[in-house]
Structures are given as structure tokens and as C-alpha cells.
Design an enzyme around this catalytic site. Sequence first.
Site, short mmCIF file in Angstrom:
data_model
loop_
_atom_site.label_atom_id
_atom_site.label_comp_id
_atom_site.label_asym_id
_atom_site.label_seq_id
_atom_site.Cartn_x
_atom_site.Cartn_y
_atom_site.Cartn_z
CB SER A 23 -0.85 0.08 1.27
OG SER A 23 -1.97 -0.71 1.15
CG HIS A 55 -2.86 -1.46 -4.51
ND1 HIS A 55 -2.22 -2.52 -3.94
CD2 HIS A 55 -3.12 -0.59 -3.53
CE1 HIS A 55 -2.09 -2.29 -2.64
NE2 HIS A 55 -2.63 -1.14 -2.36
CG HIS A 77 -4.83 -6.42 -0.02
ND1 HIS A 77 -4.73 -5.54 -1.07
CD2 HIS A 77 -3.81 -6.13 0.83
CE1 HIS A 77 -3.69 -4.75 -0.87
NE2 HIS A 77 -3.11 -5.08 0.27
CE1 TYR A 79 -8.46 -4.48 0.79
CE2 TYR A 79 -6.88 -5.23 2.42
CZ TYR A 79 -7.23 -4.40 1.38
OH TYR A 79 -6.33 -3.47 0.93
CD GLU A 80 -7.74 -6.06 -3.55
OE1 GLU A 80 -8.00 -5.44 -4.59
OE2 GLU A 80 -6.62 -6.54 -3.30
CB ALA A 107 1.12 0.17 4.84
CG MET A 204 -5.59 -5.38 6.74
SD MET A 204 -6.81 -4.22 6.09
CE MET A 204 -7.14 -3.20 7.53
CB SER A 205 -0.84 -7.69 2.82
OG SER A 205 0.23 -6.96 3.39
CG ASN A 228 -1.75 3.18 11.23
OD1 ASN A 228 -1.43 2.65 10.15
ND2 ASN A 228 -2.45 2.52 12.13
CG HIS A 240 -6.50 3.75 2.38
ND1 HIS A 240 -5.66 2.65 2.51
CD2 HIS A 240 -6.34 4.17 1.10
CE1 HIS A 240 -5.04 2.43 1.36
NE2 HIS A 240 -5.43 3.33 0.49
N1 HPA Z 1 -4.18 -2.15 10.85
C1 HPA Z 1 -4.26 -3.02 9.83
N2 HPA Z 1 -3.66 -2.80 8.67
C2 HPA Z 1 -2.97 -1.67 8.51
C3 HPA Z 1 -2.86 -0.72 9.54
C4 HPA Z 1 -3.49 -0.98 10.79
O1 HPA Z 1 -3.45 -0.19 11.74
N3 HPA Z 1 -2.09 0.30 9.06
C5 HPA Z 1 -1.76 -0.02 7.78
N4 HPA Z 1 -2.28 -1.22 7.45
#
Ligand code: HPA
Length: 265
Positions: A23, A55, A77, A79-80, A107, A204-205, A228, A240
Site C-alpha cells: 500500500s 494499486h 488482498h 479482503y478484496e 504498510a 492485512m497482507s 500509524n 487509509h
Molecule cells: N491495521 C491493519 N492494517 C494496517 C494498519 C493498521 O493499523 N495500518 C496499515 N495497514
Amino acid sequence: MEALDIPKVLADFAPEVGLILGSGLGFFADDRIEVEGRLPYGDIEGFPVSTVPGHAGQFVYGRLNGKRVVCMQGRFHFYEGYTMQQLTLPIRLMAQIGVKTLFVTNASGGINRSYTPGDFMLLSDHINFLGTNPLIGDTSDDGVRFPDMSEVYDAALRMKIRLLAQTKGLDLKEGVYLATTGPSFETPAEIRAFATLGADAVGMSTVPEAIVARKLGLRVIGISCITNKAAGISKNPLSHEEVSETADRVRPQFVELLAGAVSLA
Ligand code: HPA
């Protein structure tokens, strides 16, 4: 698994190193690769197409400090809505064309309280919290049925990367990445639970790709950009946008770190 019908240009290029750009990190291919060609995923039969904004969804191949590399600019991903088999097809493709080392980037949210947004974390290990496994139903003989996962992320190469970071004066963290399915971010209670489980970062990956890569005998390195603070640690709601903003902000350092790491492979 059937062997993939891989376009000849890419197979003939025979990259040694594969990179998955996570990401907001796709810029690496534009910033650092002497590009020889691009191959949109849509041009590969049976390949899924990425649906996340930011992406691009293509392979970019070329040279990096003389090494032949192939980058995934955009990844798939869970989740997609893709199946685990679909989202790990690129790893099978890379193995089929001779890639020996895979760099997986992502990320993630920092769970470890000593992490600040903009930090980088080398994955020392992972926790598969996806509730499934990309090797379920895989009876192909391209590896063992029950692959060992005691050293998913190559310890020798990690040591070299740590030394490189030190010489560059970069504070590279190293820790455990926990994968959730997403797409919702976590609750503060989940983050407290994950901390107890030993996770330093959450995303998430990465985990499906790393598992398949290990089955196929690739050497794997994982690098996370902490974009973050995880839910409940951060005072603000997660978004995001924050993830993308942080990835953009640390762009030069990320490019430097990844390019340096690849040259050690
Ligand atoms: N949680 C899950 N996936 C993420 C996060 C998060 O805080 N930051 C970037 N991808």
C-alpha cells in the site's frame, strides 16, 4: 497447481529477485528500477486484477544495481474477495520464472509502543491470524506438504540488512507482524489481545505470500512501513488516508532501505 502460462518476455528476462510493493509503496518501481518492461496483470491469463486505489496492478521488471528484479506494483488482498489461491498466484509465477529471493513490503499499524509512524520494521516472524492458509487444498509436488515455518524470514539476510541500516544511520525496527483479514481496522481490544500474543505490528497482507514462497523454497524478507499507531494506541481514528500520507512522507528513506536490501540478496 497447474503451471501458469507466463508471457515469454517476462520469463526470458529471468529475474532473480521479486518484490511485492505494498500500500502506497508502489513508487519504488518508478523511483529506483531501470525499467525494461511492464506487464499488466490483466494480460496474464487467469490472473486477478487489483481493486484498491493506489494499486496499479502490474509487474514492472528491470534492473536494480545490476540485479534483475521483478516488482509487483499493486498486490492482491484477501479482503478484496480473492481466494487465497488467487492472491498467491504471483508468488507461483515468480518461482516458475526463477526468482530465488522475495522481498515483501507492506504498510502496518504499530502495536509496539516504541514504534512511531514512519518507522520501518524488518519482519522477524509472523502470526497468521487470517483463519485460513493459502496451502489448503494444494497437493502439487512443488514442495513438501507440511512446510516448515520456523524461519520464514531469512535470518542471515536480515542480519545483513540490519547492518546496512546501521551504517546508513537508519533506526530499523525488527518484530513480529500479525495478519488480519481486514478490511475493517482493528478494535482497541483486538490490539491489546494481539500485543499479548507477541505482535509488534498489524496489517492485512504479506502472510499468505510468505507462506507460499517458503513452500516453494524462496528466501523471504519482509519489510513493513509503520504508517500509524494501531487502534487504541493512536488518539485519532484510523484511516487509509493516514496510511498513504505516512508512506508518501517516508518515500526517500523507504527507497534507500529497500534498494540497499535488494543489493544484499
Ligand atoms: N491495521 C491493519 N492494517 C494496517 C494498519 C493498521 O493499523 N495500518 C496499515 N495497514
